[in-house]
Design an enzyme around this catalytic site. Structure first.
Site, mmCIF file in Angstrom:
data_model
loop_
_atom_site.group_PDB
_atom_site.id
_atom_site.type_symbol
_atom_site.label_atom_id
_atom_site.label_comp_id
_atom_site.label_asym_id
_atom_site.label_seq_id
_atom_site.Cartn_x
_atom_site.Cartn_y
_atom_site.Cartn_z
ATOM 1 N N ASP A 239 32.093 -27.390 -56.907
ATOM 2 C CA ASP A 239 32.837 -27.438 -55.640
ATOM 3 C C ASP A 239 34.146 -28.223 -55.758
ATOM 4 O OD1 ASP A 239 30.727 -26.022 -54.406
ATOM 5 O OD2 ASP A 239 29.618 -27.893 -54.191
ATOM 6 N N LYS B 236 37.483 -24.464 -57.525
ATOM 7 C CA LYS B 236 37.801 -23.497 -58.583
ATOM 8 C C LYS B 236 38.279 -22.174 -57.991
ATOM 9 C CE LYS B 236 33.658 -24.039 -60.115
ATOM 10 N NZ LYS B 236 33.295 -25.226 -59.325
ATOM 11 N N GLY B 237 37.543 -21.689 -56.956
ATOM 12 C CA GLY B 237 37.902 -20.409 -56.338
ATOM 13 C C GLY B 237 39.332 -20.441 -55.847
ATOM 14 N N ALA C 229 26.793 -19.594 -56.478
ATOM 15 C CA ALA C 229 28.184 -20.058 -56.391
ATOM 16 C C ALA C 229 28.691 -19.906 -54.967
ATOM 17 C CB ALA C 229 29.070 -19.247 -57.324
ATOM 18 N N HIS D 251 32.577 -20.012 -53.727
ATOM 19 C CA HIS D 251 33.988 -20.263 -53.984
ATOM 20 C C HIS D 251 34.787 -19.885 -52.739
ATOM 21 C CE1 HIS D 251 33.345 -19.853 -58.639
ATOM 22 N NE2 HIS D 251 32.655 -20.828 -58.097
ATOM 23 N N GLY E 17 25.494 -24.422 -46.906
ATOM 24 C CA GLY E 17 25.748 -25.219 -45.711
ATOM 25 C C GLY E 17 25.190 -26.637 -45.797
ATOM 26 N N ASP F 30 44.906 -34.487 -50.425
ATOM 27 C CA ASP F 30 45.204 -34.740 -49.005
ATOM 28 C C ASP F 30 44.023 -35.348 -48.257
ATOM 29 O OD1 ASP F 30 44.262 -31.993 -49.629
ATOM 30 O OD2 ASP F 30 43.987 -31.924 -47.450
ATOM 31 N N GLY G 260 45.997 -28.980 -49.837
ATOM 32 C CA GLY G 260 45.489 -28.203 -48.713
ATOM 33 C C GLY G 260 44.738 -27.012 -49.267
HETATM 34 P P1 GDP Z 1 34.452 -24.148 -55.772
HETATM 35 O O1 GDP Z 1 32.989 -23.884 -55.687
HETATM 36 O O2 GDP Z 1 34.826 -24.998 -56.936
HETATM 37 O O3 GDP Z 1 35.279 -22.895 -55.720
HETATM 38 O O4 GDP Z 1 34.842 -25.013 -54.487
HETATM 39 P P2 GDP Z 1 34.338 -24.770 -52.952
HETATM 40 O O5 GDP Z 1 35.056 -23.624 -52.403
HETATM 41 O O6 GDP Z 1 32.864 -24.778 -52.898
HETATM 42 O O7 GDP Z 1 34.783 -26.148 -52.277
HETATM 43 C C1 GDP Z 1 36.110 -26.508 -52.158
HETATM 44 C C2 GDP Z 1 36.445 -26.667 -50.671
HETATM 45 O O8 GDP Z 1 37.651 -27.392 -50.536
HETATM 46 C C3 GDP Z 1 36.705 -25.350 -49.958
HETATM 47 O O9 GDP Z 1 36.255 -25.456 -48.635
HETATM 48 C C4 GDP Z 1 38.215 -25.192 -50.013
HETATM 49 O O10 GDP Z 1 38.734 -24.412 -48.960
HETATM 50 C C5 GDP Z 1 38.662 -26.627 -49.883
HETATM 51 N N1 GDP Z 1 39.901 -26.963 -50.592
HETATM 52 C C6 GDP Z 1 40.312 -26.543 -51.809
HETATM 53 N N2 GDP Z 1 41.452 -27.171 -52.171
HETATM 54 C C7 GDP Z 1 41.759 -28.028 -51.159
HETATM 55 C C8 GDP Z 1 42.786 -28.988 -50.953
HETATM 56 O O11 GDP Z 1 43.673 -29.203 -51.778
HETATM 57 N N3 GDP Z 1 42.732 -29.721 -49.793
HETATM 58 C C9 GDP Z 1 41.770 -29.530 -48.848
HETATM 59 N N4 GDP Z 1 41.801 -30.271 -47.762
HETATM 60 N N5 GDP Z 1 40.774 -28.641 -49.015
HETATM 61 C C10 GDP Z 1 40.764 -27.900 -50.156
HETATM 62 MG MG MG Z 2 31.449 -24.114 -54.401
#
Ligand code: GDP
Ligand code: MG
Length: 426
Positions: free
Chosen positions: A12, A15-16, A38, A40, A304, A335, A416
């Protein structure tokens, strides 16, 4: 160019979101391990999407997406995910989605087995593994026991159905032992017919496809699921996933063991989060945790579940960078720390009165205590910054300190969740 995008921490990391951003320069995006455990999250001009099985490149029309042989695919879930995306106007055809004939099929009985075992563990020990309950560990176990079905078998169902009775006889020995009703052959055939048939046209030898793409000079990106600390070999076993989440596995899991990665980009979070169970040395509790969780929106995308949170952990991150062989870092969610006057960083662990700076074996990890250092926060909104020069001095100092602690260049910083909310540092 063969680039891997992988997680440095517990998953989390975003990556996505980084795959969605960086795939602009790539022709192919390939998922190489894991399944629909996963989550993402990608936010761009098309909307907000949570991808479980499909590569995050599916949202770009210029990208061909590959689901590699290292994946475990819940075909019912995949059909649903494809349908949801189509409803949102995303085009998915055999031209832009290719599924490996060697990828493994996650069956309903794997999900059942996962649930039965987590419940048993909870009752017996009070310490479940924190599984997402999506059948991932049972299906990988079956792969290595050579009892699993592969996507390519869907092209030859007669043979598959001949294999089914014996597989079910074997599986039902386990199901009955847990006190559940045995799985029926006719239900499994109906399952393959309903959810396997629509996927047939996407199934191919992705190794051949990727080799040809590479020969033609196409840029290929490998998208990991989860992070280094959830890797089945190098992570916090048994609180890991059941697949290889590390970059070195990408060519194998994609179907091109003959190709070598050009580079590895590690996605690292500006603080720590960890979904599920297991040792998490730098963990915050109480109000401190509540505040960071709310600011970061730390609730699992796939499940969730509230994520456990803590400050940046230099010990675990350095280890993650080593495991991933990361050449450069994309630091995400900076941020989220905007409102802090002071920011804590876990620089070392303490074990039996001694300071350690190498990530230890899981059993030892339970005994470790975090050593925190405090740095000055920037205490202002950086979400609109798009250039390095626009960042406040303290934010820049924080990034430089993380670079120093991890001995790795931070090339990108995201401020963001939207596609364009990032800064290129070099
Ligand atoms: P992944 O499993 O590695 O793809 O990551 P997730 O999607 O599970 O979790 C990352 C969360 O952080 C998501 O809700 C994204 O929308 C959010 N997110 C990603 N980059 C940023 C960022 O730079 N700032 C903020 N505030 N949220 C981010
Ligand atoms: Mg994730």
């Amino acid at each position: 160019m063969l680039t891997s995008i992988c997680g440095i921490n517990w998953g989390d990391e975003g990556k996505g979101r980084m795959v969605d951003l960086l795939s602009e320069k790539f022709d192919v995006v390939c998922r190489y391990q894991g399944g629909n455990n996963a989550g993402h999250t990608v936010i761009n001009e098309k909307g907000r999407f949570i991808l479980n099985l499909l590569p995050s490149g599916i949202l770009r029309e210029t990208v061909v997406n590959v689901m590699g042989c290292g994946m475990v695919i819940d075909i019912k879930h995949l059909c649903g995910e494809m349908e949801n995306l189509r409803e949102a106007g995303i085009k998915i055809t055999p031209q832009n989605l290719k599924i490996s004939d060697k990828a493994i099929i996650t069956m309903p009985y794997h999900v059942l087995q996962d649930v039965m075992e987590e419940d048993r563990l909870t009752k017996a020990t009070g310490k479940p593994y924190g599984s997402t309950r999506r059948g991932i560990s049972p299906v990988y176990a079956d792969k290595y026991m050579k009892k699993a079905f592969r996507m390519g078998e869907l092209l030859n169902p007669e043979l598959m159905y001949k294999r089914l009775p014996d597989i079910l006889e074997w599986k039902n020995m386990t199901v009955r032992a847990y006190g559940f009703e045995p799985v029926k052959i006719e239900d499994m055939i109906a399952y393959f017919e309903t959810y396997g048939k629509p996927l047939r046209e996407y199934i191919c030898d992705t190794g051949l496809y990727l080799n040809a793409a590479n020969k033609a000079g196409k840029n290929i990106m490998f998208e990991a699921q989860l992070g280094a600390l959830r890797d089945i070999d190098f992570g916090i076993v048994p609180y890991t996933s059941s697949s290889s989440t590390i970059a070195a596995y990408a060519p194998i899991g994609a179907g091109v063991p003959n190709l070598k990665l050009t580079n590895s980009i590690g996605i690292m979070k500006a603080y720590s989060s960890c979904v599920g169970a297991g040792p998490f040395t730098c963990e915050y509790f109480g109000e401190k945790a509540e505040r960071l969780r709310e600011l970061g929106g730390e609730y699992g995308a796939a499940t969730g579940r509230p994520r456990r949170v803590g400050p940046f952990d230099a010990v675990a991150s350095r280890y993650g960078i080593r495991c991933q062989g990361a050449d450069e870092i994309a630091l995400t969610k900076l941020d989220v720390l905007d409102s802090y006057e002071e920011i804590e960083i876990c620089t070392h662990y303490e074990l039996d009165g001694k300071i350690i700076d190498e990530f230890p074996f899981t059993d030892v990890l339970d005994e470790c205590k975090p050593v925190f250092e405090k740095v000055k926060g920037w205490n202002c909104d950086i979400s609109a910054c798009r250039k390095k020069e626009e960042l406040p001095e303290e934010a820049l100092a924080y990034i430089r300190l993380l670079e120093k602690l991890c001995d790795c260049k931070i090339k990108y910083v995201s401020v963001g969740a939207e596609r364009d909310a990032f800064i290129e540092m070099y």
